[in-house]
Write a protein that holds these residues in place. Structure first.
Motif, mmCIF file in Angstrom:
data_model
loop_
_atom_site.group_PDB
_atom_site.id
_atom_site.type_symbol
_atom_site.label_atom_id
_atom_site.label_comp_id
_atom_site.label_asym_id
_atom_site.label_seq_id
_atom_site.Cartn_x
_atom_site.Cartn_y
_atom_site.Cartn_z
ATOM 1 N N LEU A 299 4.287 6.123 3.476
ATOM 2 C CA LEU A 299 4.417 4.752 2.695
ATOM 3 C C LEU A 299 3.656 3.996 3.537
ATOM 4 C CD1 LEU A 299 5.904 3.292 0.574
ATOM 5 C CD2 LEU A 299 7.852 3.271 2.076
ATOM 6 N N GLU A 300 3.494 3.724 4.720
ATOM 7 C CA GLU A 300 2.785 3.013 5.629
ATOM 8 C C GLU A 300 1.134 2.978 4.925
ATOM 9 O OE1 GLU A 300 3.375 1.641 9.397
ATOM 10 O OE2 GLU A 300 5.045 3.025 9.699
ATOM 11 N N ILE A 301 0.718 3.916 4.608
ATOM 12 C CA ILE A 301 -0.646 4.068 4.301
ATOM 13 C C ILE A 301 -0.784 3.484 2.735
ATOM 14 C CG2 ILE A 301 -2.441 5.690 3.522
ATOM 15 C CD1 ILE A 301 -2.320 6.168 6.305
ATOM 16 N N LEU A 302 0.218 3.659 1.902
ATOM 17 C CA LEU A 302 0.335 3.123 0.896
ATOM 18 C C LEU A 302 0.509 1.542 0.755
ATOM 19 C CD1 LEU A 302 2.811 5.549 -1.569
ATOM 20 C CD2 LEU A 302 0.252 4.675 -2.206
ATOM 21 N N THR B 165 -7.165 11.207 13.123
ATOM 22 C CA THR B 165 -6.779 12.755 12.247
ATOM 23 C C THR B 165 -5.528 12.646 11.679
ATOM 24 O OG1 THR B 165 -6.165 13.451 14.541
ATOM 25 C CG2 THR B 165 -8.088 14.401 13.886
ATOM 26 N N THR B 166 -4.502 11.548 12.293
ATOM 27 C CA THR B 166 -3.288 11.422 11.780
ATOM 28 C C THR B 166 -3.441 10.709 10.454
ATOM 29 O OG1 THR B 166 -2.263 11.087 13.809
ATOM 30 C CG2 THR B 166 -1.136 10.255 12.226
ATOM 31 N N VAL B 167 -4.171 9.835 10.346
ATOM 32 C CA VAL B 167 -4.315 8.812 9.260
ATOM 33 C C VAL B 167 -5.017 9.934 8.021
ATOM 34 C CG1 VAL B 167 -5.684 7.122 8.131
ATOM 35 C CG2 VAL B 167 -4.833 6.575 10.337
ATOM 36 N N LEU B 168 -5.890 10.616 8.617
ATOM 37 C CA LEU B 168 -6.635 11.589 7.425
ATOM 38 C C LEU B 168 -5.793 12.716 6.886
ATOM 39 C CD1 LEU B 168 -10.180 11.961 9.335
ATOM 40 C CD2 LEU B 168 -9.572 10.866 7.155
ATOM 41 N N THR B 169 -4.860 13.117 7.800
ATOM 42 C CA THR B 169 -3.609 13.906 7.351
ATOM 43 C C THR B 169 -2.794 13.371 6.426
ATOM 44 O OG1 THR B 169 -3.854 15.412 9.547
ATOM 45 C CG2 THR B 169 -1.474 15.460 8.286
ATOM 46 N N LEU B 170 -2.143 12.178 6.721
ATOM 47 C CA LEU B 170 -1.424 11.349 5.715
ATOM 48 C C LEU B 170 -2.084 11.112 4.334
ATOM 49 C CD1 LEU B 170 0.201 9.175 8.322
ATOM 50 C CD2 LEU B 170 1.347 10.879 7.264
#
Length: 123
Positions: free
Chosen positions: A11-14, A42-47
């Motif tokens: 949700l933070e990415i959204l 890598t965390t951001v890419l995974t999300l």
């Protein structure tokens, strides 16, 4: 989307994408997130990958991939609110309001604001 649970981290990415109002690449997402979070690339890419797999965001190939939400924030909030009401209050908004009042989470001023809102909404 009803069957696709979005985690708090996703949700933070959204939220970043909704707030941007335009497609962002992963690095731009990470830079905007790092104001509050210190997430690795890598965390951001995974999300982002999880959101893509759920069909909640789309990607567009330019010089790098750019991402944009497939659902409007307002629609997401409505659906999550409906799910919350159904899960905890048997779909009854009155039960939710009663719980808030009983727990004294709503002040008299809050209640008056809600009353005015409802009166204006149903004119």
């Amino acid at each position: 989307m009803a069957d696709k649970k979005i985690s708090d981290a996703e949700l933070e990415i959204l939220e970043v994408l909704w707030e941007a109002g335009e497609a962002l690449n992963a690095n731009e997402v990470r830079l905007r997130l790092n104001v509050k979070k210190d997430w690795e690339r890598t965390t951001v890419l995974t999300l982002i990958r999880r959101l893509l797999d759920k069909g909640v965001i789309a990607q567009e190939k330019r010089e790098v991939y750019y991402y944009m939400p497939c659902v409007e924030r307002g629609d997401y909030v409505k659906e999550e609110t409906r799910n919350f009401l159904n899960k905890f209050f048997k779909g009854n908004a009155r039960n939710l309001a009663a719980a808030l009042i009983e727990d004294e989470d709503l002040s008299r001023e809050d209640i008056e604001e809600l009353r005015a809102y409802f009166q204006d909404s149903f004119k």
